[in-house]
Write a protein that holds these residues in place. Structure first.
Motif, PDB file in Angstrom:
ATOM      1  N   SER A  27       0.836  -1.201   0.000  1.00 33.59           N
ATOM      2  CA  SER A  27       0.000   0.000   0.000  1.00 33.59           C
ATOM      3  C   SER A  27       0.874   1.256   0.000  1.00 33.59           C
ATOM      4  O   SER A  27       2.043   1.215   0.387  1.00 33.59           O
ATOM      5  CB  SER A  27      -0.918   0.016   1.228  1.00 33.59           C
ATOM      6  N   LYS A  28       0.290   2.357  -0.413  1.00 38.64           N
ATOM      7  CA  LYS A  28       1.004   3.639  -0.369  1.00 38.64           C
ATOM      8  C   LYS A  28       1.340   4.016   1.069  1.00 38.64           C
ATOM      9  O   LYS A  28       2.413   4.562   1.333  1.00 38.64           O
ATOM     10  CB  LYS A  28       0.194   4.735  -1.053  1.00 38.64           C
ATOM     11  N   VAL A  29       0.451   3.707   1.992  1.00 42.31           N
ATOM     12  CA  VAL A  29       0.719   3.985   3.408  1.00 42.31           C
ATOM     13  C   VAL A  29       1.952   3.192   3.856  1.00 42.31           C
ATOM     14  O   VAL A  29       2.818   3.720   4.564  1.00 42.31           O
ATOM     15  CB  VAL A  29      -0.510   3.651   4.285  1.00 42.31           C
ATOM     16  N   GLN A  30       2.048   1.946   3.429  1.00 37.06           N
ATOM     17  CA  GLN A  30       3.203   1.124   3.783  1.00 37.06           C
ATOM     18  C   GLN A  30       4.494   1.755   3.261  1.00 37.06           C
ATOM     19  O   GLN A  30       5.519   1.750   3.939  1.00 37.06           O
ATOM     20  CB  GLN A  30       3.020  -0.280   3.213  1.00 37.06           C
ATOM     21  N   LEU A  31       4.445   2.310   2.047  1.00 37.95           N
ATOM     22  CA  LEU A  31       5.634   2.945   1.475  1.00 37.95           C
ATOM     23  C   LEU A  31       6.047   4.169   2.287  1.00 37.95           C
ATOM     24  O   LEU A  31       7.241   4.397   2.509  1.00 37.95           O
ATOM     25  CB  LEU A  31       5.393   3.323   0.015  1.00 37.95           C
ATOM     26  N   VAL A  32       5.085   4.955   2.738  1.00 37.59           N
ATOM     27  CA  VAL A  32       5.399   6.134   3.553  1.00 37.59           C
ATOM     28  C   VAL A  32       5.977   5.697   4.895  1.00 37.59           C
ATOM     29  O   VAL A  32       6.966   6.267   5.367  1.00 37.59           O
ATOM     30  CB  VAL A  32       4.148   7.027   3.730  1.00 37.59           C
ATOM     31  N   LYS A  33       5.394   4.670   5.488  1.00 36.76           N
ATOM     32  CA  LYS A  33       5.918   4.159   6.759  1.00 36.76           C
ATOM     33  C   LYS A  33       7.337   3.618   6.573  1.00 36.76           C
ATOM     34  O   LYS A  33       8.207   3.824   7.424  1.00 36.76           O
ATOM     35  CB  LYS A  33       5.009   3.060   7.317  1.00 36.76           C
ATOM     36  N   TYR A  34       7.563   2.913   5.466  1.00 38.01           N
ATOM     37  CA  TYR A  34       8.900   2.372   5.222  1.00 38.01           C
ATOM     38  C   TYR A  34       9.897   3.503   4.994  1.00 38.01           C
ATOM     39  O   TYR A  34      11.044   3.432   5.457  1.00 38.01           O
ATOM     40  CB  TYR A  34       8.912   1.391   4.036  1.00 38.01           C
ATOM     41  N   ALA A  35       9.473   4.558   4.309  1.00 37.38           N
ATOM     42  CA  ALA A  35      10.357   5.715   4.108  1.00 37.38           C
ATOM     43  C   ALA A  35      10.793   6.268   5.459  1.00 37.38           C
ATOM     44  O   ALA A  35      11.974   6.577   5.673  1.00 37.38           O
ATOM     45  CB  ALA A  35       9.654   6.788   3.276  1.00 37.38           C
ATOM     46  N   GLY A  36       9.854   6.380   6.385  1.00 37.95           N
ATOM     47  CA  GLY A  36      10.189   6.877   7.712  1.00 37.95           C
ATOM     48  C   GLY A  36      11.105   5.950   8.474  1.00 37.95           C
ATOM     49  O   GLY A  36      12.047   6.384   9.132  1.00 37.95           O
ATOM     50  N   ALA A  37      10.859   4.657   8.372  1.00 38.72           N
ATOM     51  CA  ALA A  37      11.673   3.681   9.087  1.00 38.72           C
ATOM     52  C   ALA A  37      13.085   3.591   8.511  1.00 38.72           C
ATOM     53  O   ALA A  37      14.057   3.418   9.242  1.00 38.72           O
ATOM     54  CB  ALA A  37      11.004   2.315   9.056  1.00 38.72           C
ATOM     55  N   SER A  38      13.195   3.714   7.194  1.00 43.04           N
ATOM     56  CA  SER A  38      14.495   3.533   6.534  1.00 43.04           C
ATOM     57  C   SER A  38      15.268   4.825   6.370  1.00 43.04           C
ATOM     58  O   SER A  38      16.472   4.811   6.144  1.00 43.04           O
ATOM     59  CB  SER A  38      14.296   2.906   5.150  1.00 43.04           C
TER      60      SER A  38
END
Length: 143
Positions: A27-38
């Protein structure tokens, strides 16, 4: 999404295909969360307009997210019985929101060395269409 089976060195055979792990649609939300985590805030992964400016239809997933999926898969396979060593991956096709990824593996080699037990696995992450988004290898040392 835990796997049903934990590997046992004595029951593994070279060429054996192991249980796969199916990830839900990205999901797009997952991509934003991953951006924050990484810490990877490249707008190619979080902003459709920016991705379209460079010729994409929209955002694409981080390659390292796919490596994370394979890492989760290997960790679940190893369980408490094996230690992960030499995890390597190559990126393949682009992954987009909505893509479902299946992580799978095949036993490449099973051997004992200096009193220790090892299994080498070939790894693959692919879409339901069969398009491969990542391949890799991992060595497991059994306790």
């Amino acid at each position: 999404m835990m796997l049903k089976t934990e590997l046992n060195f004595d029951s593994l055979i070279e060429g054996q295909e192991l249980e796969s792990l199916n990830k839900p649609p990205i999901s797009k939300v997952q991509l934003v969360k991953y951006a924050g985590a990484s810490g990877d805030f490249n707008p190619l992964h979080t902003d459709d307009a920016s991705a379209q400016k460079v010729g994409m239809d929209g955002v694409i997933a981080h390659g390292m997210l796919i490596m994370g999926f394979l890492g989760q898969y290997v960790t679940e396979l190893a369980g408490d019985r094996a230690e992960t060593r030499n995890f390597r991956m190559r990126f393949g096709a682009i992954t987009k929101p909505g893509d479902e990824i299946t992580c799978s593996s095949t036993v490449e080699k099973r051997y004992e060395e200096a009193g220790e037990k090892f299994v080498s696995l070939a790894l693959e992450a692919k879409k339901p269409t069969g398009e491969v988004v990542g391949t890799g290898t991992v060595l497991l040392r059994f306790q």
